[in-house]
Design an enzyme around this catalytic site. Sequence first.
Site, PDB file in Angstrom:
ATOM      1  N   ARG B  13       0.834  -1.216   0.000  1.00  8.95           N
ATOM      2  CA  ARG B  13       0.000   0.000   0.000  1.00  8.95           C
ATOM      3  C   ARG B  13       0.862   1.256   0.000  1.00  8.95           C
ATOM      4  O   ARG B  13       0.459   2.290  -0.528  1.00  8.95           O
ATOM      5  CB  ARG B  13      -0.981   0.001   1.164  1.00  8.95           C
ATOM      6  N   GLU B  61     -18.765   4.760   0.133  1.00  9.48           N
ATOM      7  CA  GLU B  61     -18.022   4.237  -1.004  1.00  9.48           C
ATOM      8  C   GLU B  61     -18.823   4.274  -2.300  1.00  9.48           C
ATOM      9  O   GLU B  61     -18.261   4.488  -3.378  1.00  9.48           O
ATOM     10  CB  GLU B  61     -17.566   2.805  -0.709  1.00  9.48           C
ATOM     11  N   ARG B 170      -1.964  -5.031   3.016  1.00  6.07           N
ATOM     12  CA  ARG B 170      -1.657  -4.262   4.210  1.00  6.07           C
ATOM     13  C   ARG B 170      -0.257  -4.525   4.790  1.00  6.07           C
ATOM     14  O   ARG B 170       0.421  -3.586   5.170  1.00  6.07           O
ATOM     15  CB  ARG B 170      -2.702  -4.565   5.288  1.00  6.07           C
TER      16      ARG B 170
HETATM   17  C1  LIG Z   1     -18.245   0.158   4.656  1.00  5.72           C
HETATM   18  C2  LIG Z   1     -17.048   0.510   5.460  1.00  5.72           C
HETATM   19  N1  LIG Z   1     -16.240   1.509   5.046  1.00  5.72           N
HETATM   20  C3  LIG Z   1     -15.143   1.830   5.746  1.00  5.72           C
HETATM   21  C4  LIG Z   1     -14.824   1.162   6.887  1.00  5.72           C
HETATM   22  C5  LIG Z   1     -13.563   1.495   7.661  1.00  5.72           C
HETATM   23  N2  LIG Z   1     -13.917   2.133   8.931  1.00  5.72           N
HETATM   24  C6  LIG Z   1     -14.013   1.437  10.085  1.00  5.72           C
HETATM   25  S1  LIG Z   1     -14.509   2.367  11.378  1.00  5.72           S
HETATM   26  C7  LIG Z   1     -14.563   3.769  10.408  1.00  5.72           C
HETATM   27  C8  LIG Z   1     -14.941   5.084  11.022  1.00  5.72           C
HETATM   28  C9  LIG Z   1     -16.264   5.022  11.652  1.00  5.72           C
HETATM   29  O1  LIG Z   1     -16.598   6.227  12.248  1.00  5.72           O
HETATM   30  P1  LIG Z   1     -17.667   6.243  13.421  1.00  5.72           P
HETATM   31  O2  LIG Z   1     -18.856   5.476  12.985  1.00  5.72           O
HETATM   32  O3  LIG Z   1     -17.870   7.636  13.830  1.00  5.72           O
HETATM   33  O4  LIG Z   1     -16.951   5.388  14.547  1.00  5.72           O
HETATM   34  P2  LIG Z   1     -15.898   5.903  15.655  1.00  5.72           P
HETATM   35  O5  LIG Z   1     -14.625   6.219  14.936  1.00  5.72           O
HETATM   36  O6  LIG Z   1     -16.494   7.085  16.309  1.00  5.72           O
HETATM   37  O7  LIG Z   1     -15.748   4.727  16.565  1.00  5.72           O
HETATM   38  C10 LIG Z   1     -14.215   3.460   9.089  1.00  5.72           C
HETATM   39  C11 LIG Z   1     -14.142   4.430   7.987  1.00  5.72           C
HETATM   40  C12 LIG Z   1     -15.694   0.122   7.288  1.00  5.72           C
HETATM   41  N3  LIG Z   1     -15.453  -0.616   8.391  1.00  5.72           N
HETATM   42  N4  LIG Z   1     -16.799  -0.163   6.577  1.00  5.72           N
END
Ligand SMILES: Cc1ncc(C[n+]2csc(CCOP(=O)(O)OP(=O)(O)O)c2C)c(N)n1
Lengths: 281, 317
Positions: B13, B61, B170
């Site tokens: 990556r 996405e 990764r």
């Molecule tokens: C469909 C999808 N896209 C991206 C991710 C990667 N991802 C995991 S947690 C996250 C952020 C989530 O934000 P939030 O719901 O506010 O959770 P917090 O960080 O506050 O725990 C992302 C982008 C994922 N798990 N699923």
Amino acid sequence: MADYKALEDLVVQVRRDILRQVHKVNSGHPGGSLGCTEFFVALYNELMERNENFTMDGFGEDLFFLSNGHISPVFYSVLARAGYFPVEELNTFRLLNSRLQGHPTTHEGLPGVRIASGSLGQGISVSIGAALAKKLNKDKHLIYTLCGDGELQEGQNWEAIMYAAGNNVDNLIVTVDLNGQQIDGSTNNVLPMGNLKAKFEAFGWDVMDIEKGNDLKSIVDGMKKAKEKTGNGKPICVLLHTVMGNGVDFMMHTHDWHGKAPNDEQLENALAQNPVTLGDY
Amino acid sequence: MKKYTDTGKKDTRSGFGDGLTELGKKNKDVVALCADLTGSLKMDEFKENNPERFFQIGIAEANMIGIAAGLTIGGKIPFTGTFANFSTGRVYDQIRQSVAYSGKNVKICASHAGLTLGEDGATHQILEDIGLMKMLPGMTVINTCDYNQTKAATIAIADYEGPVYLRFGRPKVANFTSADQNFQIGKAVQLQEGTDVTIIATGHLVWEALQAAETLNENGITADVINIHTIKPLDDQAILKSVKKTGCVVTAEEHNFLGGLGESVARLLSTQYPAPQEFIATQDTFGESGTPEQLMDKYGLNASAIVSAVEKVIARK
Ligand SMILES: Cc1ncc(C[n+]2csc(CCOP(=O)(O)OP(=O)(O)O)c2C)c(N)n1
Ligand SMILES: [Mg+2]
């Protein structure tokens, strides 16, 4: 009247469980987990009507769905300490052949989990389905759901939110972990979501705030109010104002600990701020 | 035997991130989109250097793919970045209609592919993405093997007109291909010459194939080792030439045996030159949590598994 001393002790112990789980495997999500600890403790020990033995169908009991599956450490700890599986099993978090997968799953048959989550944005839809099944079964119990605030950026949520209101799914309480943070920064920096309350209301939901989302009494009182609102034709949304990383000073108010484990020194510091109450696993 | 040395473990990556940074400097039409995983995708530097050409989409996405498709209308070359699962399965119809069917020049760049993302577990470990993407008419599918190759591929696909799926991973893995390689889409890379068996590998399994070839050599078995970085379009000629010489083949990939590189090779051979084949791939299963090494071992995706498969396939000649 809730025994707040007992709940508070459980909160501190759950924090220790979260920290020790992620530290051991140097991976996992402490920030969101810590921010929702009081909510989970209140939900499982004060709010939900739960049956003794876990069954997938959960007839005659309230059900909970975790949409933001990455906060599995808090979910696992609270499930274990509520008796769903042995607390010692927390030792296997994220290890090969474990039932405690990085994100919750039904695949390994962990009691307490009814749907896989981890890929964000799918939990409200699943919860609606379970709520509709309850109605078909003439089961008066409720569906509780937790999702992240950043998670609400996924479009599927809004399909679900529209559906639930349009179809009077009023046995559903969706709580939003409103910590204002996600991976790349604050939600305001990544993608401002505007007025979430107004948005849910515009979609036809009954919305309420719990301003002190890390205060047990506020959560218990607020969620009881939410429960009273069910059965009136509208789905319920609770905006739970939380602090990410709550209970560990250096993890609070930042997205830095969204998906990062503490090192040995940091763990020691964090645990010292949360001395043993019920006993470590 | 040719000698390949690991010049220091690096993640693929980062090859993508560094390639994108370079593109940012030399191609003003390159734009990048990310869905709340800028750090994980190593897109920070491109973002800093080109704030006006970087689009933070949020955790959305499907919207990202649609916006990328729209950006091509006006001559931009969008590179989208998120995990492989959220780059493909999550947004399949958006890719199918707005990118592939519409013939848009979008580069879908996907990190954390396969099992080796490790502890996050099956919800994040897609083992079906090569199949999903290769089935889309007109889609080019690339799975690079190390840092250098991922960087070279990232730069190369900007000059190619058409939709591309670029898959990488990764963990830090051996970096052994040359830093100044000329990456040619659709062109297999012959890494070792042998006569007893053809080993065709892609992605992280290429290094494992090289290790396997060394072990086999010590046992008197010589292997053709071919790096198929481009699964579609497949380099039919390179594969046929090798299998005509060796008479049998082992394919190796960090992907389900349904829909992967192995199936593409099997289709080619069954129609042009039937030969015994063994598949190093996951066996129609989801992944799980664990360290990358543990998972590759448990699911039989490493050098020793390749050696066993070679012994088996040679016996079937
Ligand atoms: C469909 C999808 N896209 C991206 C991710 C990667 N991802 C995991 S947690 C996250 C952020 C989530 O934000 P939030 O719901 O506010 O959770 P917090 O960080 O506050 O725990 C992302 C982008 C994922 N798990 N699923
Ligand atoms: Mg958040």
